[in-house]
Design a protein around this motif. Structure first.
Motif, PDB file in Angstrom:
ATOM      1  N   THR A  18       0.802  -1.231   0.000  1.00  0.00           N
ATOM      2  CA  THR A  18       0.000   0.000   0.000  1.00  0.00           C
ATOM      3  C   THR A  18       0.830   1.274   0.000  1.00  0.00           C
ATOM      4  O   THR A  18       0.299   2.344  -0.312  1.00  0.00           O
ATOM      5  CB  THR A  18      -0.943   0.057   1.217  1.00  0.00           C
ATOM      6  OG1 THR A  18      -0.163   0.101   2.415  1.00  0.00           O
ATOM      7  CG2 THR A  18      -1.906  -1.118   1.235  1.00  0.00           C
ATOM      8  N   LEU A  19       2.103   1.184   0.330  1.00  0.00           N
ATOM      9  CA  LEU A  19       2.931   2.390   0.413  1.00  0.00           C
ATOM     10  C   LEU A  19       2.896   3.235  -0.869  1.00  0.00           C
ATOM     11  O   LEU A  19       2.723   4.458  -0.788  1.00  0.00           O
ATOM     12  CB  LEU A  19       4.374   2.033   0.799  1.00  0.00           C
ATOM     13  CG  LEU A  19       5.301   3.219   1.058  1.00  0.00           C
ATOM     14  CD1 LEU A  19       4.771   4.095   2.197  1.00  0.00           C
ATOM     15  CD2 LEU A  19       6.705   2.720   1.377  1.00  0.00           C
ATOM     16  N   PRO A  20       3.005   2.633  -2.048  1.00  0.00           N
ATOM     17  CA  PRO A  20       2.921   3.474  -3.258  1.00  0.00           C
ATOM     18  C   PRO A  20       1.591   4.229  -3.373  1.00  0.00           C
ATOM     19  O   PRO A  20       1.569   5.388  -3.796  1.00  0.00           O
ATOM     20  CB  PRO A  20       3.080   2.477  -4.413  1.00  0.00           C
ATOM     21  CG  PRO A  20       3.767   1.297  -3.808  1.00  0.00           C
ATOM     22  CD  PRO A  20       3.298   1.235  -2.380  1.00  0.00           C
ATOM     23  N   VAL A  25      -1.516   9.238  -2.944  1.00  0.00           N
ATOM     24  CA  VAL A  25      -2.638   9.998  -2.394  1.00  0.00           C
ATOM     25  C   VAL A  25      -2.145  11.306  -1.777  1.00  0.00           C
ATOM     26  O   VAL A  25      -2.719  12.369  -2.012  1.00  0.00           O
ATOM     27  CB  VAL A  25      -3.411   9.143  -1.366  1.00  0.00           C
ATOM     28  CG1 VAL A  25      -4.294   9.993  -0.471  1.00  0.00           C
ATOM     29  CG2 VAL A  25      -4.239   8.088  -2.089  1.00  0.00           C
ATOM     30  N   ALA A  26      -1.088  11.237  -0.985  1.00  0.00           N
ATOM     31  CA  ALA A  26      -0.565  12.443  -0.339  1.00  0.00           C
ATOM     32  C   ALA A  26      -0.099  13.458  -1.384  1.00  0.00           C
ATOM     33  O   ALA A  26      -0.451  14.643  -1.311  1.00  0.00           O
ATOM     34  CB  ALA A  26       0.572  12.079   0.611  1.00  0.00           C
ATOM     35  N   LEU A  27       0.676  13.006  -2.355  1.00  0.00           N
ATOM     36  CA  LEU A  27       1.189  13.916  -3.384  1.00  0.00           C
ATOM     37  C   LEU A  27       0.081  14.469  -4.275  1.00  0.00           C
ATOM     38  O   LEU A  27       0.070  15.657  -4.605  1.00  0.00           O
ATOM     39  CB  LEU A  27       2.262  13.226  -4.229  1.00  0.00           C
ATOM     40  CG  LEU A  27       3.590  12.974  -3.519  1.00  0.00           C
ATOM     41  CD1 LEU A  27       4.530  12.176  -4.407  1.00  0.00           C
ATOM     42  CD2 LEU A  27       4.227  14.290  -3.101  1.00  0.00           C
ATOM     43  N   GLY A  42      -7.049   1.063  -6.406  1.00  0.00           N
ATOM     44  CA  GLY A  42      -5.836   0.272  -6.201  1.00  0.00           C
ATOM     45  C   GLY A  42      -5.713  -0.206  -4.765  1.00  0.00           C
ATOM     46  O   GLY A  42      -5.351  -1.364  -4.508  1.00  0.00           O
ATOM     47  N   LEU A  43      -6.030   0.654  -3.818  1.00  0.00           N
ATOM     48  CA  LEU A  43      -5.982   0.281  -2.406  1.00  0.00           C
ATOM     49  C   LEU A  43      -6.991  -0.826  -2.102  1.00  0.00           C
ATOM     50  O   LEU A  43      -6.671  -1.793  -1.392  1.00  0.00           O
ATOM     51  CB  LEU A  43      -6.251   1.517  -1.552  1.00  0.00           C
ATOM     52  CG  LEU A  43      -5.808   1.491  -0.104  1.00  0.00           C
ATOM     53  CD1 LEU A  43      -4.313   1.255   0.015  1.00  0.00           C
ATOM     54  CD2 LEU A  43      -6.190   2.806   0.574  1.00  0.00           C
ATOM     55  N   ILE A  44      -8.176  -0.706  -2.663  1.00  0.00           N
ATOM     56  CA  ILE A  44      -9.195  -1.747  -2.474  1.00  0.00           C
ATOM     57  C   ILE A  44      -8.719  -3.061  -3.086  1.00  0.00           C
ATOM     58  O   ILE A  44      -8.870  -4.139  -2.477  1.00  0.00           O
ATOM     59  CB  ILE A  44     -10.545  -1.314  -3.099  1.00  0.00           C
ATOM     60  CG1 ILE A  44     -11.129  -0.133  -2.324  1.00  0.00           C
ATOM     61  CG2 ILE A  44     -11.536  -2.480  -3.138  1.00  0.00           C
ATOM     62  CD1 ILE A  44     -12.277   0.565  -3.034  1.00  0.00           C
ATOM     63  N   LEU A 155      -2.042   5.589   7.429  1.00  0.00           N
ATOM     64  CA  LEU A 155      -2.159   4.167   7.116  1.00  0.00           C
ATOM     65  C   LEU A 155      -0.784   3.504   7.078  1.00  0.00           C
ATOM     66  O   LEU A 155      -0.580   2.436   7.660  1.00  0.00           O
ATOM     67  CB  LEU A 155      -2.892   3.960   5.783  1.00  0.00           C
ATOM     68  CG  LEU A 155      -3.209   2.507   5.422  1.00  0.00           C
ATOM     69  CD1 LEU A 155      -4.125   1.865   6.475  1.00  0.00           C
ATOM     70  CD2 LEU A 155      -3.845   2.430   4.048  1.00  0.00           C
ATOM     71  N   SER A 156       0.179   4.160   6.449  1.00  0.00           N
ATOM     72  CA  SER A 156       1.530   3.595   6.350  1.00  0.00           C
ATOM     73  C   SER A 156       2.191   3.466   7.726  1.00  0.00           C
ATOM     74  O   SER A 156       2.842   2.452   8.014  1.00  0.00           O
ATOM     75  CB  SER A 156       2.407   4.448   5.440  1.00  0.00           C
ATOM     76  OG  SER A 156       1.917   4.395   4.117  1.00  0.00           O
TER      77      SER A 156
END
Length: 165
Positions: A18-20, A25-27, A42-44, A155-156
């Motif tokens: 999930t890190l990518p 999301v942040a960027l 993608g996360l789902i 989350l990370s």
């Protein structure tokens, strides 16, 4: 630091996968004040693919239900103007990864990260050199705060803290 119940193996797997998406999301949110549907989908997909192996079937199903409940609450908060649609979708996509017993710890973690990222964002956008270096970032001029800047790292870091036990 936290007494988390997410199994270490699941935490490491989830962190790597999930890190990518969390970085994206942040960027994306600080650049355009939008959390892209592709990042949420993608996360789902990561949860559907990896959660089925990380949890027993009944636990996996409950976690999916919690995600659906989070989506309904998020939509209600969005309709009330309290939360952005992208933020609501990201929270719903992230919720299945979180053990229900860890929810309070994750909320505390979000509170701290939200405070830190809010202050850092406001300080950085007040520095002309930073704004000039990244002139097209919408969050520099938007009065709203890009919540993805706090949601992704939360989350990370949850996975990181669970992984190091």
């Amino acid at each position: 630091m936290f007494d988390l119940t997410l199994p270490q193996g699941a935490a490491v797997t989830f962190l790597v996968l999930t890190l990518p998406f969390c970085i994206w999301v942040a960027l994306s949110d600080i650049r355009s004040m939008k959390i892209r549907n592709n990042a949420v989908i993608g996360l789902i997909a990561v949860f559907l693919a990896s959660g089925a192996f990380a949890f027993p079937v009944s636990t996996f199903a409950w976690h999916l239900l919690f995600g659906i409940i989070a989506l309904a609450i998020g939509f209600a908060l969005n309709a009330g103007g309290i939360l952005g649609a992208g933020d609501a979708k990201f929270i719903a996509a992230a919720t299945p990864f979180i053990m229900p017993q860890d929810a309070v710890a994750v909320i505390y973690l979000l509170a701290v990260i939200l405070l830190v990222t809010f202050i850092a964002h406001r300080v950085l956008r007040a520095i002309p050199g930073v704004r000039n270096a990244l002139p097209h970032w919408e969050s520099w001029t938007n009065p709203k705060f890009p919540m993805g800047l706090a949601l992704g790292p939360t989350l990370s870091l949850y996975f990181t803290f669970a992984a190091i036990g």
